[in-house]
Write a protein that holds these residues in place. Structure first.
Motif, PDB file in Angstrom:
ATOM      1  N   ILE A 139      44.611  79.998 -29.607  1.00  0.00           N
ATOM      2  CA  ILE A 139      43.933  80.457 -28.394  1.00  0.00           C
ATOM      3  C   ILE A 139      44.940  81.036 -27.411  1.00  0.00           C
ATOM      4  N   GLY A 140      46.190  80.614 -27.516  1.00  0.00           N
ATOM      5  CA  GLY A 140      47.243  81.186 -26.685  1.00  0.00           C
ATOM      6  C   GLY A 140      47.912  80.224 -25.722  1.00  0.00           C
ATOM      7  N   TYR A 141      47.574  78.941 -25.786  1.00  0.00           N
ATOM      8  CA  TYR A 141      48.193  77.969 -24.875  1.00  0.00           C
ATOM      9  C   TYR A 141      49.706  77.963 -25.052  1.00  0.00           C
ATOM     10  N   ILE A 142      50.403  78.035 -23.937  1.00  0.00           N
ATOM     11  CA  ILE A 142      51.860  77.912 -23.917  1.00  0.00           C
ATOM     12  C   ILE A 142      52.184  76.775 -22.951  1.00  0.00           C
ATOM     13  N   GLU A 143      52.550  75.622 -23.506  1.00  0.00           N
ATOM     14  CA  GLU A 143      52.850  74.471 -22.671  1.00  0.00           C
ATOM     15  C   GLU A 143      54.265  74.583 -22.127  1.00  0.00           C
ATOM     16  N   GLU A 144      54.377  74.464 -20.815  1.00  0.00           N
ATOM     17  CA  GLU A 144      55.684  74.527 -20.156  1.00  0.00           C
ATOM     18  C   GLU A 144      56.121  73.173 -19.620  1.00  0.00           C
ATOM     19  N   ASN A 145      55.160  72.311 -19.319  1.00  0.00           N
ATOM     20  CA  ASN A 145      55.508  70.980 -18.844  1.00  0.00           C
ATOM     21  C   ASN A 145      54.406  69.995 -19.179  1.00  0.00           C
ATOM     22  N   ARG A 146      54.804  68.739 -19.250  1.00  0.00           N
ATOM     23  CA  ARG A 146      53.894  67.643 -19.596  1.00  0.00           C
ATOM     24  C   ARG A 146      54.255  66.478 -18.691  1.00  0.00           C
ATOM     25  N   TYR A 147      53.265  65.936 -18.022  1.00  0.00           N
ATOM     26  CA  TYR A 147      53.491  64.888 -17.032  1.00  0.00           C
ATOM     27  C   TYR A 147      52.679  63.652 -17.389  1.00  0.00           C
ATOM     28  N   ASP A 148      53.313  62.511 -17.361  1.00  0.00           N
ATOM     29  CA  ASP A 148      52.650  61.231 -17.591  1.00  0.00           C
ATOM     30  C   ASP A 148      52.250  60.670 -16.225  1.00  0.00           C
ATOM     31  N   PRO A 149      50.978  60.799 -15.844  1.00  0.00           N
ATOM     32  CA  PRO A 149      50.588  60.359 -14.499  1.00  0.00           C
ATOM     33  C   PRO A 149      50.598  58.844 -14.337  1.00  0.00           C
ATOM     34  N   SER A 150      50.627  58.102 -15.432  1.00  0.00           N
ATOM     35  CA  SER A 150      50.585  56.645 -15.332  1.00  0.00           C
ATOM     36  C   SER A 150      51.853  56.059 -14.708  1.00  0.00           C
ATOM     37  N   ILE A 151      52.884  56.881 -14.523  1.00  0.00           N
ATOM     38  CA  ILE A 151      54.113  56.394 -13.887  1.00  0.00           C
ATOM     39  C   ILE A 151      54.043  56.491 -12.365  1.00  0.00           C
ATOM     40  N   ASP A 152      52.957  57.052 -11.859  1.00  0.00           N
ATOM     41  CA  ASP A 152      52.768  57.266 -10.425  1.00  0.00           C
ATOM     42  C   ASP A 152      51.832  56.178  -9.876  1.00  0.00           C
ATOM     43  N   ASP A 153      52.344  55.332  -8.987  1.00  0.00           N
ATOM     44  CA  ASP A 153      51.552  54.221  -8.443  1.00  0.00           C
ATOM     45  C   ASP A 153      50.294  54.701  -7.708  1.00  0.00           C
ATOM     46  N   ILE A 154      50.388  55.812  -7.005  1.00  0.00           N
ATOM     47  CA  ILE A 154      49.222  56.334  -6.283  1.00  0.00           C
ATOM     48  C   ILE A 154      48.160  56.800  -7.277  1.00  0.00           C
ATOM     49  N   TYR A 155      48.592  57.473  -8.350  1.00  0.00           N
ATOM     50  CA  TYR A 155      47.654  57.892  -9.395  1.00  0.00           C
ATOM     51  C   TYR A 155      46.938  56.670  -9.972  1.00  0.00           C
ATOM     52  N   VAL A 156      47.695  55.636 -10.302  1.00  0.00           N
ATOM     53  CA  VAL A 156      47.122  54.430 -10.912  1.00  0.00           C
ATOM     54  C   VAL A 156      46.104  53.786  -9.966  1.00  0.00           C
ATOM     55  N   ALA A 157      46.434  53.692  -8.688  1.00  0.00           N
ATOM     56  CA  ALA A 157      45.513  53.101  -7.707  1.00  0.00           C
ATOM     57  C   ALA A 157      44.251  53.953  -7.566  1.00  0.00           C
ATOM     58  N   THR A 158      44.418  55.267  -7.533  1.00  0.00           N
ATOM     59  CA  THR A 158      43.264  56.162  -7.425  1.00  0.00           C
ATOM     60  C   THR A 158      42.390  56.054  -8.663  1.00  0.00           C
ATOM     61  N   LYS A 159      43.003  55.956  -9.824  1.00  0.00           N
ATOM     62  CA  LYS A 159      42.253  55.806 -11.074  1.00  0.00           C
ATOM     63  C   LYS A 159      41.439  54.511 -11.056  1.00  0.00           C
ATOM     64  N   GLU A 160      42.050  53.435 -10.587  1.00  0.00           N
ATOM     65  CA  GLU A 160      41.331  52.155 -10.495  1.00  0.00           C
ATOM     66  C   GLU A 160      40.141  52.270  -9.553  1.00  0.00           C
ATOM     67  N   PHE A 161      40.339  52.891  -8.391  1.00  0.00           N
ATOM     68  CA  PHE A 161      39.250  53.099  -7.431  1.00  0.00           C
ATOM     69  C   PHE A 161      38.138  53.940  -8.061  1.00  0.00           C
ATOM     70  N   THR A 162      38.531  55.025  -8.706  1.00  0.00           N
ATOM     71  CA  THR A 162      37.562  55.949  -9.300  1.00  0.00           C
ATOM     72  C   THR A 162      36.694  55.277 -10.355  1.00  0.00           C
ATOM     73  N   ASN A 163      37.256  54.308 -11.040  1.00  0.00           N
ATOM     74  CA  ASN A 163      36.526  53.654 -12.132  1.00  0.00           C
ATOM     75  C   ASN A 163      35.943  52.301 -11.752  1.00  0.00           C
ATOM     76  N   ASP A 164      36.037  51.926 -10.483  1.00  0.00           N
ATOM     77  CA  ASP A 164      35.503  50.646 -10.042  1.00  0.00           C
ATOM     78  C   ASP A 164      34.000  50.800  -9.774  1.00  0.00           C
ATOM     79  N   SER A 165      33.197  50.317 -10.696  1.00  0.00           N
ATOM     80  CA  SER A 165      31.745  50.477 -10.577  1.00  0.00           C
ATOM     81  C   SER A 165      31.168  49.702  -9.385  1.00  0.00           C
ATOM     82  N   ASN A 166      31.893  48.728  -8.858  1.00  0.00           N
ATOM     83  CA  ASN A 166      31.424  47.987  -7.682  1.00  0.00           C
ATOM     84  C   ASN A 166      31.446  48.861  -6.424  1.00  0.00           C
ATOM     85  N   LEU A 167      32.204  49.940  -6.457  1.00  0.00           N
ATOM     86  CA  LEU A 167      32.302  50.821  -5.302  1.00  0.00           C
ATOM     87  C   LEU A 167      31.379  52.036  -5.400  1.00  0.00           C
ATOM     88  N   LYS A 168      30.712  52.171  -6.519  1.00  0.00           N
ATOM     89  CA  LYS A 168      29.834  53.333  -6.741  1.00  0.00           C
ATOM     90  C   LYS A 168      28.697  53.313  -5.723  1.00  0.00           C
TER      91      LYS A 168
END
Length: 169
Positions: A139-168
């Protein structure tokens, strides 16, 4: 084969998120690559399971994450849409690079693009496709960078919030 019926969930056919894919499928070369990928089980549309996880996200400021796709707000905002969708996945990478077929489209003058790498597949929130990484160069994808977001504490906290069904709402 009706490529649209295969790639686009019937309940969501009118969602504007598919506008870019529909436009690109008018190009015979692109359509041929996509049809070959479908025939080889290398390309699918978003599964019902993925749509379910999109619906379940706890998100503020808009009705739902699914409404982003319904309204087509994903188009031209691949980085934001990819990051938001990544919250629904257990472990993934955010990837950036070039996708030449997008050159000159909304917010993509040079073909710069962001997607998700998950289980050796690309989840593309602009094309609304899931593509085996070993087929992505077709298709033509040219990957230039790859980032593991799980190393970012803010990402992890946001992910937990986003998936917390008690807050829906």
């Amino acid at each position: 084969m009706d490529v649209y019926k295969y790639l686009i969930n019937a309940k969501r056919y009118d969602y504007k998120c598919f506008d870019e894919l529909k436009r690109l499928l008018k190009d015979d070369k692109f359509k041929e690559v996509i049809l070959k990928g479908i025939a080889e089980n290398k390309i699918t549309g978003f599964s019902d399971e993925l749509w379910e996880s999109i619906q379940k996200q706890n998100i503020r400021g808009i009705d739902s994450f699914e409404s982003v796709f319904r309204d087509g707000a994903n188009i031209g905002y691949c980085t934001v849409a990819s990051k938001q969708l990544s919250y629904s996945l257990p472990y993934c990478f955010l990837c950036g690079g070039i996708l030449p077929i997008l050159k000159g489209t909304r917010n993509c003058p040079d073909g710069s693009h962001t997607w998700i790498s998950y289980n050796k597949k690309i989840i593309d929130t602009t094309l609304m496709l899931i593509i085996d990484e070993d087929y992505s160069s077709n298709i033509g994808y040219i990957e230039e960078n790859r980032y593991d977001p799980s190393i970012d504490d803010i990402y992890v906290a946001t992910k937990e919030f986003t998936n917390d069904s008690n807050l829906k709402r």
